[in-house]
Design a protein around this motif. Structure first.
Motif, PDB file in Angstrom:
ATOM      1  N   ARG A 245     -17.029 -29.472 -14.721  1.00  0.00           N
ATOM      2  CA  ARG A 245     -16.597 -30.713 -14.063  1.00  0.00           C
ATOM      3  C   ARG A 245     -15.579 -31.476 -14.907  1.00  0.00           C
ATOM      4  O   ARG A 245     -14.621 -32.045 -14.374  1.00  0.00           O
ATOM      5  CB  ARG A 245     -17.822 -31.570 -13.744  1.00  0.00           C
ATOM      6  CG  ARG A 245     -18.673 -30.918 -12.651  1.00  0.00           C
ATOM      7  CD  ARG A 245     -20.011 -31.565 -12.443  1.00  0.00           C
ATOM      8  NE  ARG A 245     -20.764 -30.786 -11.447  1.00  0.00           N
ATOM      9  CZ  ARG A 245     -22.078 -30.799 -11.326  1.00  0.00           C
ATOM     10  NH1 ARG A 245     -22.804 -31.554 -12.138  1.00  0.00           N
ATOM     11  NH2 ARG A 245     -22.673 -30.068 -10.406  1.00  0.00           N
ATOM     12  N   HIS A 248     -12.115 -29.796 -14.575  1.00  0.00           N
ATOM     13  CA  HIS A 248     -11.356 -30.211 -13.396  1.00  0.00           C
ATOM     14  C   HIS A 248     -10.652 -31.542 -13.652  1.00  0.00           C
ATOM     15  O   HIS A 248      -9.484 -31.721 -13.280  1.00  0.00           O
ATOM     16  CB  HIS A 248     -12.289 -30.345 -12.187  1.00  0.00           C
ATOM     17  CG  HIS A 248     -12.857 -29.046 -11.709  1.00  0.00           C
ATOM     18  ND1 HIS A 248     -12.078 -27.950 -11.436  1.00  0.00           N
ATOM     19  CD2 HIS A 248     -14.140 -28.662 -11.449  1.00  0.00           C
ATOM     20  CE1 HIS A 248     -12.843 -26.948 -11.030  1.00  0.00           C
ATOM     21  NE2 HIS A 248     -14.092 -27.353 -11.032  1.00  0.00           N
ATOM     22  N   THR A 282      -9.232 -32.072  -2.765  1.00  0.00           N
ATOM     23  CA  THR A 282      -9.510 -30.980  -3.698  1.00  0.00           C
ATOM     24  C   THR A 282     -10.258 -29.859  -2.994  1.00  0.00           C
ATOM     25  O   THR A 282     -11.167 -30.110  -2.202  1.00  0.00           O
ATOM     26  CB  THR A 282     -10.342 -31.495  -4.889  1.00  0.00           C
ATOM     27  OG1 THR A 282      -9.589 -32.493  -5.586  1.00  0.00           O
ATOM     28  CG2 THR A 282     -10.669 -30.361  -5.851  1.00  0.00           C
ATOM     29  N   SER A 284     -12.357 -26.044  -3.227  1.00  0.00           N
ATOM     30  CA  SER A 284     -13.263 -25.295  -4.095  1.00  0.00           C
ATOM     31  C   SER A 284     -12.593 -24.040  -4.632  1.00  0.00           C
ATOM     32  O   SER A 284     -11.839 -23.370  -3.917  1.00  0.00           O
ATOM     33  CB  SER A 284     -14.525 -24.913  -3.316  1.00  0.00           C
ATOM     34  OG  SER A 284     -15.309 -23.992  -4.036  1.00  0.00           O
ATOM     35  N   ASP A 285     -12.876 -23.707  -5.889  1.00  0.00           N
ATOM     36  CA  ASP A 285     -12.365 -22.467  -6.472  1.00  0.00           C
ATOM     37  C   ASP A 285     -12.989 -21.245  -5.817  1.00  0.00           C
ATOM     38  O   ASP A 285     -12.429 -20.149  -5.874  1.00  0.00           O
ATOM     39  CB  ASP A 285     -12.667 -22.422  -7.980  1.00  0.00           C
ATOM     40  CG  ASP A 285     -11.867 -23.450  -8.761  1.00  0.00           C
ATOM     41  OD1 ASP A 285     -10.834 -23.902  -8.240  1.00  0.00           O
ATOM     42  OD2 ASP A 285     -12.281 -23.795  -9.883  1.00  0.00           O
ATOM     43  N   LYS A 286     -14.140 -21.416  -5.193  1.00  0.00           N
ATOM     44  CA  LYS A 286     -14.878 -20.270  -4.655  1.00  0.00           C
ATOM     45  C   LYS A 286     -14.377 -19.834  -3.289  1.00  0.00           C
ATOM     46  O   LYS A 286     -14.227 -18.646  -3.022  1.00  0.00           O
ATOM     47  CB  LYS A 286     -16.370 -20.601  -4.571  1.00  0.00           C
ATOM     48  CG  LYS A 286     -17.022 -20.820  -5.936  1.00  0.00           C
ATOM     49  CD  LYS A 286     -18.505 -21.114  -5.794  1.00  0.00           C
ATOM     50  CE  LYS A 286     -19.161 -21.301  -7.156  1.00  0.00           C
ATOM     51  NZ  LYS A 286     -20.608 -21.612  -7.039  1.00  0.00           N
ATOM     52  N   ASP A 287     -14.149 -20.812  -2.388  1.00  0.00           N
ATOM     53  CA  ASP A 287     -13.803 -20.422  -1.019  1.00  0.00           C
ATOM     54  C   ASP A 287     -12.533 -21.069  -0.487  1.00  0.00           C
ATOM     55  O   ASP A 287     -12.145 -20.832   0.658  1.00  0.00           O
ATOM     56  CB  ASP A 287     -14.966 -20.736  -0.070  1.00  0.00           C
ATOM     57  CG  ASP A 287     -15.368 -22.216  -0.099  1.00  0.00           C
ATOM     58  OD1 ASP A 287     -14.585 -23.040  -0.615  1.00  0.00           O
ATOM     59  OD2 ASP A 287     -16.466 -22.536   0.393  1.00  0.00           O
ATOM     60  N   ILE A 291     -13.915 -29.566  -1.188  1.00  0.00           N
ATOM     61  CA  ILE A 291     -15.225 -29.720  -1.819  1.00  0.00           C
ATOM     62  C   ILE A 291     -16.055 -30.731  -1.033  1.00  0.00           C
ATOM     63  O   ILE A 291     -15.524 -31.621  -0.374  1.00  0.00           O
ATOM     64  CB  ILE A 291     -15.096 -30.152  -3.296  1.00  0.00           C
ATOM     65  CG1 ILE A 291     -14.394 -31.512  -3.413  1.00  0.00           C
ATOM     66  CG2 ILE A 291     -14.363 -29.096  -4.099  1.00  0.00           C
ATOM     67  CD1 ILE A 291     -14.371 -32.057  -4.836  1.00  0.00           C
ATOM     68  N   SER A 292     -17.358 -30.588  -1.116  1.00  0.00           N
ATOM     69  CA  SER A 292     -18.264 -31.455  -0.369  1.00  0.00           C
ATOM     70  C   SER A 292     -18.345 -32.831  -1.012  1.00  0.00           C
ATOM     71  O   SER A 292     -17.949 -33.026  -2.173  1.00  0.00           O
ATOM     72  CB  SER A 292     -19.656 -30.832  -0.323  1.00  0.00           C
ATOM     73  OG  SER A 292     -20.216 -30.809  -1.633  1.00  0.00           O
ATOM     74  N   ASP A 295     -20.257 -32.595  -4.167  1.00  0.00           N
ATOM     75  CA  ASP A 295     -19.484 -32.137  -5.326  1.00  0.00           C
ATOM     76  C   ASP A 295     -18.600 -33.262  -5.851  1.00  0.00           C
ATOM     77  O   ASP A 295     -18.462 -33.448  -7.067  1.00  0.00           O
ATOM     78  CB  ASP A 295     -18.631 -30.929  -4.938  1.00  0.00           C
ATOM     79  CG  ASP A 295     -18.147 -30.139  -6.144  1.00  0.00           C
ATOM     80  OD1 ASP A 295     -18.427 -30.563  -7.280  1.00  0.00           O
ATOM     81  OD2 ASP A 295     -17.501 -29.092  -5.953  1.00  0.00           O
ATOM     82  N   ARG A 296     -17.996 -34.026  -4.943  1.00  0.00           N
ATOM     83  CA  ARG A 296     -17.199 -35.178  -5.376  1.00  0.00           C
ATOM     84  C   ARG A 296     -18.060 -36.144  -6.172  1.00  0.00           C
ATOM     85  O   ARG A 296     -17.651 -36.658  -7.222  1.00  0.00           O
ATOM     86  CB  ARG A 296     -16.591 -35.878  -4.165  1.00  0.00           C
ATOM     87  CG  ARG A 296     -15.417 -35.126  -3.549  1.00  0.00           C
ATOM     88  CD  ARG A 296     -15.142 -35.550  -2.120  1.00  0.00           C
ATOM     89  NE  ARG A 296     -15.181 -36.987  -1.934  1.00  0.00           N
ATOM     90  CZ  ARG A 296     -15.390 -37.581  -0.762  1.00  0.00           C
ATOM     91  NH1 ARG A 296     -15.591 -36.851   0.328  1.00  0.00           N
ATOM     92  NH2 ARG A 296     -15.395 -38.897  -0.665  1.00  0.00           N
ATOM     93  N   ARG A 299     -18.793 -34.727  -9.669  1.00  0.00           N
ATOM     94  CA  ARG A 299     -17.630 -34.748 -10.568  1.00  0.00           C
ATOM     95  C   ARG A 299     -17.396 -36.154 -11.127  1.00  0.00           C
ATOM     96  O   ARG A 299     -17.101 -36.315 -12.314  1.00  0.00           O
ATOM     97  CB  ARG A 299     -16.385 -34.249  -9.835  1.00  0.00           C
ATOM     98  CG  ARG A 299     -16.447 -32.775  -9.478  1.00  0.00           C
ATOM     99  CD  ARG A 299     -15.113 -32.246  -9.000  1.00  0.00           C
ATOM    100  NE  ARG A 299     -15.221 -30.871  -8.511  1.00  0.00           N
ATOM    101  CZ  ARG A 299     -14.195 -30.060  -8.307  1.00  0.00           C
ATOM    102  NH1 ARG A 299     -12.965 -30.479  -8.554  1.00  0.00           N
ATOM    103  NH2 ARG A 299     -14.373 -28.835  -7.860  1.00  0.00           N
TER     104      ARG A 299
END
Length: 337
Positions: A245, A248, A282, A284-287, A291-292, A295-296, A299
């Motif tokens: 985190r 980022h 922002t 996600s690096d994954k998909d 980001i949700s 996640d915000r 962070r």
């Protein structure tokens, strides 16, 4: 054990003196020799060399302009890359699959270079599928962009390629696990050829220096100092999540203010508010999806905790005044009973 490098340094003959007319003639000769000459390809080639008599100037264009080259022009670019030392940039190379490379490489200066890599890969036990996939994903691109032979590649070339992959991830939100795996395979082969001095890192936690490589050096050292301190009181997984985190946050700061030399220089209007706003867009690096809100929230909490801790500890790198407040933390939706 590393094998001795007994080969003399090699370089790829880029023949820089050729004019656009000479390159056009060479390309048309190549098309005829491979049975692919036609009016459409010839017209596209003439237009390209008329516009770019020095083709390397084409590579100075913005990426969007380079990617706009149509299907009839791309073979010209591939020909120049493989036969005449044309360097289009890693950003371009990562956007193109180079699906025709194994056909087009025949007779090119790169052929013997990549053959050496493939032979070494086979000797190390890599399957044909992995050899060809790795060869087309990393070594070919390294040879094209560096303009050097296999024996003259260095660890810094692999690092630069990896950085280009990370930059593309930031730009597009798309991860590159296949490229990163191919970089590891390439480093293994180059090590056994005696070209680089170390094998790729295998297993275990990724060092903070590597994880935060995209953060500017002064900020990276301050964040790593904090993470090392947190190891004394937090579980390893907790510190690892915190590192992600803060990474980022650090990458954002490196993007908007690369001259920022310390966390102490954080300014709410110049740094924090733009960062908070950026979280809405922002991905996600994954998909590659936004980001949700959870996640915000996490962070912002991580950065808030970081700044609060170093302030309470009396660290010199702490900002002189508070820059994040309780209301800055995204509110999580309330779960109905």
């Amino acid at each position: 054990m590393q094998h001795a490098n007994v080969s003399a340094p090699s370089s790829i003959d880029t023949r820089p003196g050729l004019s656009g007319e000479d390159l056009l003639a060479a390309y048309l000769t190549r098309l005829a020799a491979t049975g692919r000459g036609n009016v459409v390809y010839e017209r596209a080639a003439r237009n390209f060399f008329r516009t770019w008599p020095n083709p390397q100037a084409w590579a100075a264009q913005p990426l969007t302009d380079r990617l706009a080259a149509d299907n009839q022009t791309r073979p010209v670019i591939t020909f120049l890359m493989l036969h005449h030392g044309f360097r289009p940039g890693y950003d371009y190379l990562l956007e193109r699959k180079l699906s025709s490379v194994w056909r087009e490489i025949d007779g090119s200066p790169l052929e013997t270079e990549i053959d050496r890599f493939l032979t070494a890969s086979e000797n190390l036990g890599f399957s044909m599928r992995v050899r060809l996939a790795t060869g087309s994903q990393v070594p070919i691109r390294l040879l094209i962009q560096t303009g050097r032979g296999i024996a003259d590649l260095a660890q810094s070339d692999l690092d630069e390629f990896a950085a280009a992959c990370h930059e593309r991830t930031q730009r597009t939100g798309i991860n590159h696990p296949h490229y990163l795996a191919a970089i590891s395979n390439t480093q293994t082969v180059l090590f056994h050829l005696g070209i680089v001095n170390s094998l790729p890192r295998c297993g275990g936690p990724i060092p903070f220096q590597e994880r935060l490589a995209q953060v500017t050096a002064p900020l990276r050292e301050e964040i790593i100092g904090y993470l090392e301190r947190k190891k004394a009181t937090c579980q390893t997984k907790t510190v690892s999540v915190l590192a992600t985190r803060l990474k980022h946050f650090g990458v954002f700061l490196a993007t908007i203010d690369p001259d920022l030399s310390s966390i102490a220089g954080l300014d709410r209007r110049r740094h924090i508010e733009p960062w908070l706003s950026s979280l809405l867009d922002t991905v996600s690096d994954k998909d590659g999806q936004p980001i949700s809100i959870g996640d915000r929230n996490r962070r912002v909490v991580a950065v808030t905790t970081f700044l609060t801790d170093i302030t309470e500890w009396g660290w010199d790198v702490a900002p002189a005044r508070k820059v994040i407040f309780r209301d800055d933390i995204p509110k999580l939706p309330q779960v109905l009973p």
